[in-house]
Design an enzyme around this catalytic site. Structure first.
Site, short mmCIF file in Angstrom:
data_model
loop_
_atom_site.label_atom_id
_atom_site.label_comp_id
_atom_site.label_asym_id
_atom_site.label_seq_id
_atom_site.Cartn_x
_atom_site.Cartn_y
_atom_site.Cartn_z
CD GLU A 30 5.14 -4.95 -9.98
OE1 GLU A 30 4.59 -6.03 -9.70
OE2 GLU A 30 4.58 -4.06 -10.64
C1 LIG Z 1 4.45 4.14 -5.75
C2 LIG Z 1 3.75 2.84 -5.56
C3 LIG Z 1 3.07 2.25 -6.62
C4 LIG Z 1 2.39 1.05 -6.45
N1 LIG Z 1 1.66 0.51 -7.48
C5 LIG Z 1 0.90 -0.58 -7.28
C6 LIG Z 1 0.00 -1.07 -8.28
O1 LIG Z 1 -0.08 -0.51 -9.37
N2 LIG Z 1 -0.73 -2.17 -8.00
C7 LIG Z 1 -0.67 -2.80 -6.80
O2 LIG Z 1 -1.37 -3.80 -6.59
N3 LIG Z 1 0.16 -2.36 -5.82
C8 LIG Z 1 0.92 -1.25 -6.04
N4 LIG Z 1 1.73 -0.78 -5.02
C9 LIG Z 1 1.75 -1.50 -3.73
C10 LIG Z 1 3.07 -2.20 -3.52
O3 LIG Z 1 3.19 -3.32 -4.34
C11 LIG Z 1 3.17 -2.52 -2.02
O4 LIG Z 1 3.30 -1.30 -1.32
C12 LIG Z 1 4.36 -3.42 -1.73
O5 LIG Z 1 4.19 -4.70 -2.29
C13 LIG Z 1 4.57 -3.60 -0.22
O6 LIG Z 1 3.40 -3.94 0.42
P1 LIG Z 1 2.91 -3.09 1.68
O7 LIG Z 1 2.98 -1.65 1.32
O8 LIG Z 1 1.60 -3.65 2.10
O9 LIG Z 1 4.03 -3.35 2.76
P2 LIG Z 1 3.92 -4.32 4.03
O10 LIG Z 1 3.53 -5.69 3.57
O11 LIG Z 1 3.10 -3.64 5.07
O12 LIG Z 1 5.43 -4.37 4.48
C14 LIG Z 1 6.02 -3.54 5.47
C15 LIG Z 1 7.40 -4.10 5.79
O13 LIG Z 1 7.28 -5.43 6.30
C16 LIG Z 1 8.04 -6.34 5.51
N5 LIG Z 1 7.34 -7.61 5.40
C17 LIG Z 1 6.02 -7.83 5.11
N6 LIG Z 1 5.76 -9.14 5.09
C18 LIG Z 1 6.93 -9.78 5.36
C19 LIG Z 1 7.31 -11.16 5.48
N7 LIG Z 1 6.45 -12.14 5.30
N8 LIG Z 1 8.59 -11.43 5.79
C20 LIG Z 1 9.49 -10.43 5.97
N9 LIG Z 1 9.20 -9.13 5.87
C21 LIG Z 1 7.94 -8.80 5.57
C22 LIG Z 1 8.15 -5.67 4.13
O14 LIG Z 1 9.27 -6.15 3.40
C23 LIG Z 1 8.29 -4.22 4.54
O15 LIG Z 1 9.63 -3.93 4.87
C24 LIG Z 1 2.42 0.41 -5.19
C25 LIG Z 1 3.11 1.01 -4.12
C26 LIG Z 1 3.75 2.19 -4.29
C27 LIG Z 1 4.45 2.83 -3.09
#
Ligand SMILES: Cc1cc2nc3c(=O)[nH]c(=O)nc-3n(C[C@H](O)[C@H](O)[C@H](O)COP(=O)(O)OP(=O)(O)OC[C@H]3O[C@@H](n4cnc5c(N)ncnc54)[C@H](O)[C@@H]3O)c2cc1C
Length: 247
Positions: free
Chosen positions: A231
């Site tokens: 989220e």
């Molecule tokens: C078990 C699980 C269930 C999930 N369920 C759903 C679902 O039902 N629907 C759905 O749509 N998604 C779902 N997700 C996805 C989830 O919402 C994302 O994994 C999460 O929002 C983080 O995005 P990312 O994985 O792309 O991380 P990234 O964006 O790649 O982030 C990697 C790191 O970089 C940091 N970062 C990224 N951008 C910035 C910024 N601008 N400033 C500072 N730091 C930053 C992040 O905080 C993190 O530490 C799920 C994920 C998991 C693991």
């Protein structure tokens, strides 16, 4: 959910043709109905995002690999594959380009819920640690009688109470129909950080048995971690909060 959605939706008569993949989708293998965000105007960035309702069994729409996760193993998380999925216009939610606004509203509503789950995990971890600390004897005394253990218990209880109140406030504001984006982000961020800290401390209070699968403390610790990630990560929550405070 973020602005750079790659999944595309191309209008063809009174239908849209959707192509792309979605990763990490909670309950994907058991859901019957899905809300999918796709780009109807690639060059428009977030203003090109549009939401659609998709039904399980629609040709071209399938569930991909199941993720092997560290925690929340009772909740399945899978990939979704959209390969030329034809969706009638009536299954579009709102107007074209309204998707980002809808997604942000959905996230606002979901964040206090992650906060509430975090409070539940924290409370369960504290209860487990307290029970153990009263039972476990060292140096002919329960470990609960050692002041260093008591300090951990006090900090855990204090942080859980503060997290609970923040979650209640965000939910109350929503119920009153008042703005609550900032408080939703605070509730999610604070309560999930508390859950991580409290569950690590619960394992510590329980010593070796905290680390053993014989007790649930280690599970609470693994479950807590995702609360800081989904989220919107807690880094993103801090950006939301700072933005609300500064501008
Ligand atoms: C078990 C699980 C269930 C999930 N369920 C759903 C679902 O039902 N629907 C759905 O749509 N998604 C779902 N997700 C996805 C989830 O919402 C994302 O994994 C999460 O929002 C983080 O995005 P990312 O994985 O792309 O991380 P990234 O964006 O790649 O982030 C990697 C790191 O970089 C940091 N970062 C990224 N951008 C910035 C910024 N601008 N400033 C500072 N730091 C930053 C992040 O905080 C993190 O530490 C799920 C994920 C998991 C693991």
């Amino acid at each position: 959910m973020r602005g750079g959605v790659v999944t595309s939706a191309v209008k063809d008569g009174n239908e849209y043709v959707l192509n792309g993949n979605k990763c990490f989708i909670t309950n994907a293998s058991s859901a019957e109905i899905f809300v999918v965000f796709a780009n109807t105007r690639k060059a428009a960035g977030i203003r090109g995002l549009t939401a659609f309702v998709l039904e399980k069994g629609t040709p071209g729409f399938s569930v991909g690999k199941k993720e092997e996760k560290m925690g929340i193993c009772a909740s399945d998380t899978c990939e979704l594959i959209l390969d030329g999925v034809r969706v009638p216009e009536e299954q579009r939610i709102g107007r074209e380009g309204e998707g980002f606004k809808l997604a942000m509203k959905t996230l606002d509503a979901a964040r206090p819920l992650v906060g509430a789950v975090s409070v539940g995990i924290s409370q369960a971890a504290l209860d487990c640690a307290v029970k153990y600390a009263k039972e476990r004897q060292q140096f002919n005394k329960p470990v609960a009688s050692f002041q260093l253990v008591q300090a951990m218990v006090a900090d855990m209880a204090m942080q859980i109470e503060a997290a609970r109140l923040l979650v209640h406030k965000a939910c109350w504001l929503k119920d009153q129909g008042m703005p609550y984006s900032k408080e939703a982000a605070m509730a999610k961020c604070f309560a999930s950080d508390v859950a991580m800290k409290v569950t690590v401390d619960a394992v510590q209070v329980m010593g070796g048995y905290g680390y053993s699968k014989e007790y649930p403390a280690e599970k609470y610790m693994r479950d807590a971690k995702i609360m800081q990630i989904y989220e919107g990560t807690n880094q993103i929550q801090r950006l939301v909060i700072a933005n609300a405070v500064l501008y």
